[in-house]
Scaffold this motif. Structure first.
Motif, mmCIF file in Angstrom:
data_model
loop_
_atom_site.group_PDB
_atom_site.id
_atom_site.type_symbol
_atom_site.label_atom_id
_atom_site.label_comp_id
_atom_site.label_asym_id
_atom_site.label_seq_id
_atom_site.Cartn_x
_atom_site.Cartn_y
_atom_site.Cartn_z
ATOM 1 N N GLU A 66 10.702 -36.000 -3.081
ATOM 2 C CA GLU A 66 12.150 -35.802 -2.974
ATOM 3 C C GLU A 66 12.627 -35.987 -1.536
ATOM 4 O O GLU A 66 13.664 -36.609 -1.293
ATOM 5 N N ARG A 67 11.865 -35.442 -0.594
ATOM 6 C CA ARG A 67 12.252 -35.600 0.816
ATOM 7 C C ARG A 67 12.207 -37.070 1.219
ATOM 8 O O ARG A 67 13.066 -37.545 1.977
ATOM 9 N N TYR A 68 11.221 -37.807 0.732
ATOM 10 C CA TYR A 68 11.117 -39.240 1.030
ATOM 11 C C TYR A 68 12.289 -40.004 0.401
ATOM 12 O O TYR A 68 12.884 -40.883 1.031
ATOM 13 N N ALA A 69 12.641 -39.624 -0.836
ATOM 14 C CA ALA A 69 13.741 -40.299 -1.516
ATOM 15 C C ALA A 69 15.079 -40.037 -0.828
ATOM 16 O O ALA A 69 15.961 -40.903 -0.812
ATOM 17 N N ARG A 70 15.248 -38.847 -0.252
ATOM 18 C CA ARG A 70 16.493 -38.528 0.458
ATOM 19 C C ARG A 70 16.528 -39.136 1.852
ATOM 20 O O ARG A 70 17.546 -39.100 2.525
ATOM 21 N N GLY A 71 15.400 -39.654 2.328
ATOM 22 C CA GLY A 71 15.358 -40.279 3.641
ATOM 23 C C GLY A 71 15.065 -39.302 4.764
ATOM 24 O O GLY A 71 15.258 -39.637 5.935
ATOM 25 N N GLU A 72 14.596 -38.113 4.442
ATOM 26 C CA GLU A 72 14.292 -37.127 5.479
ATOM 27 C C GLU A 72 13.025 -37.475 6.251
ATOM 28 O O GLU A 72 12.882 -37.079 7.406
ATOM 29 N N ILE A 73 12.094 -38.166 5.600
ATOM 30 C CA ILE A 73 10.858 -38.583 6.271
ATOM 31 C C ILE A 73 10.680 -40.076 6.073
ATOM 32 O O ILE A 73 11.176 -40.663 5.118
ATOM 33 N N ASP A 74 9.958 -40.707 7.005
ATOM 34 C CA ASP A 74 9.761 -42.156 6.915
ATOM 35 C C ASP A 74 8.483 -42.480 6.136
ATOM 36 O O ASP A 74 7.764 -41.604 5.675
ATOM 37 N N ASP A 75 8.200 -43.798 6.012
ATOM 38 C CA ASP A 75 7.046 -44.262 5.240
ATOM 39 C C ASP A 75 5.732 -43.716 5.793
ATOM 40 O O ASP A 75 4.871 -43.284 5.024
ATOM 41 N N GLU A 76 5.574 -43.760 7.091
ATOM 42 C CA GLU A 76 4.320 -43.329 7.712
ATOM 43 C C GLU A 76 4.053 -41.841 7.458
ATOM 44 O O GLU A 76 2.953 -41.453 7.085
ATOM 45 N N GLU A 77 5.083 -41.026 7.648
ATOM 46 C CA GLU A 77 4.904 -39.588 7.429
ATOM 47 C C GLU A 77 4.655 -39.280 5.960
ATOM 48 O O GLU A 77 3.852 -38.418 5.618
ATOM 49 N N PHE A 78 5.345 -39.992 5.067
ATOM 50 C CA PHE A 78 5.131 -39.783 3.636
ATOM 51 C C PHE A 78 3.689 -40.087 3.254
ATOM 52 O O PHE A 78 3.048 -39.302 2.552
ATOM 53 N N GLU A 79 3.171 -41.218 3.700
ATOM 54 C CA GLU A 79 1.795 -41.599 3.366
ATOM 55 C C GLU A 79 0.787 -40.618 3.954
ATOM 56 O O GLU A 79 -0.205 -40.274 3.310
ATOM 57 N N ARG A 80 1.023 -40.166 5.164
ATOM 58 C CA ARG A 80 0.104 -39.216 5.802
ATOM 59 C C ARG A 80 0.058 -37.896 5.032
ATOM 60 O O ARG A 80 -1.010 -37.369 4.739
ATOM 61 N N ARG A 81 1.213 -37.392 4.677
ATOM 62 C CA ARG A 81 1.263 -36.114 3.953
ATOM 63 C C ARG A 81 0.763 -36.259 2.522
ATOM 64 O O ARG A 81 0.120 -35.362 1.987
ATOM 65 N N ARG A 82 1.052 -37.376 1.888
ATOM 66 C CA ARG A 82 0.565 -37.595 0.520
ATOM 67 C C ARG A 82 -0.946 -37.671 0.504
ATOM 68 O O ARG A 82 -1.597 -37.164 -0.410
ATOM 69 N N ALA A 83 -1.534 -38.268 1.547
ATOM 70 C CA ALA A 83 -2.993 -38.362 1.629
ATOM 71 C C ALA A 83 -3.620 -36.974 1.744
ATOM 72 O O ALA A 83 -4.708 -36.736 1.205
ATOM 73 N N ARG A 84 -2.947 -36.060 2.417
ATOM 74 C CA ARG A 84 -3.481 -34.704 2.551
ATOM 75 C C ARG A 84 -3.297 -33.894 1.271
ATOM 76 O O ARG A 84 -4.075 -32.984 1.000
ATOM 77 N N LEU A 85 -2.269 -34.212 0.485
ATOM 78 C CA LEU A 85 -1.988 -33.426 -0.715
ATOM 79 C C LEU A 85 -2.776 -33.865 -1.939
ATOM 80 O O LEU A 85 -3.050 -33.046 -2.815
ATOM 81 N N THR A 86 -3.133 -35.138 -2.017
ATOM 82 C CA THR A 86 -3.825 -35.628 -3.203
ATOM 83 C C THR A 86 -5.338 -35.547 -2.992
ATOM 84 O O THR A 86 -5.826 -35.785 -1.879
ATOM 85 N N PRO A 87 -6.087 -35.246 -4.050
ATOM 86 C CA PRO A 87 -7.544 -35.073 -3.898
ATOM 87 C C PRO A 87 -8.287 -36.372 -3.599
ATOM 88 O O PRO A 87 -9.342 -36.356 -2.992
ATOM 89 N N ASP A 88 -7.728 -37.526 -3.975
ATOM 90 C CA ASP A 88 -8.421 -38.781 -3.729
ATOM 91 C C ASP A 88 -8.021 -39.426 -2.405
ATOM 92 O O ASP A 88 -8.318 -40.581 -2.146
ATOM 93 N N GLY A 89 -7.326 -38.690 -1.559
ATOM 94 C CA GLY A 89 -6.961 -39.209 -0.252
ATOM 95 C C GLY A 89 -5.731 -40.084 -0.246
ATOM 96 O O GLY A 89 -5.522 -40.856 0.682
ATOM 97 N N GLY A 90 -4.921 -40.009 -1.291
ATOM 98 C CA GLY A 90 -3.688 -40.779 -1.333
ATOM 99 C C GLY A 90 -3.824 -42.134 -1.991
ATOM 100 O O GLY A 90 -2.880 -42.893 -2.042
ATOM 101 N N ARG A 91 -5.002 -42.455 -2.473
ATOM 102 C CA ARG A 91 -5.186 -43.755 -3.167
ATOM 103 C C ARG A 91 -4.836 -43.596 -4.631
ATOM 104 O O ARG A 91 -5.153 -42.606 -5.253
ATOM 105 N N TYR A 92 -4.177 -44.602 -5.166
ATOM 106 C CA TYR A 92 -3.781 -44.543 -6.588
ATOM 107 C C TYR A 92 -4.862 -45.061 -7.454
ATOM 108 O O TYR A 92 -5.557 -45.864 -7.470
#
Length: 92
Positions: A66-92
């Motif tokens: 939601e924060r990424y969709a609203r533009g509060e964070i950029d692509d780099e920050e989104f990917e970095r945080r998503r990698a920390r939150l997902t168990p596979d390191g952010g890979r789909y």
């Protein structure tokens, strides 16, 4: 000897109980109410629970998206945080 009405209530074996007879009747009614109310409450509780009542595993990821969709964070920050939150390191 005793008439049915006279023997049971006026001078019979039930006449000496007094308050105890009313108390025992009240306790019996309370038990019947409990035996009816408890299953009704359990069914109500089971049918009104929503899936969102329990913990959700993806709530942090949903907030991040939601924060990424609203533009509060950029692509780099989104990917970095998503990698920390997902168990596979952010890979789909």
């Amino acid at each position: 000897m005793w008439d049915w009405h006279d023997g049971m209530w006026n001078d019979g074996h039930m006449a000496g109980w007094g308050i105890w007879s009313w108390g025992m009747m009240l306790i019996g009614l309370l038990w019947m109410a409990l035996l009816i109310a408890l299953p009704v409450y359990i069914v109500y509780w089971l049918t009104t629970r929503s899936p969102s009542d329990g913990p959700t595993e993806d709530s942090a990821l949903a907030v991040l998206q939601e924060r990424y969709a609203r533009g509060e964070i950029d692509d780099e920050e989104f990917e970095r945080r998503r990698a920390r939150l997902t168990p596979d390191g952010g890979r789909y």
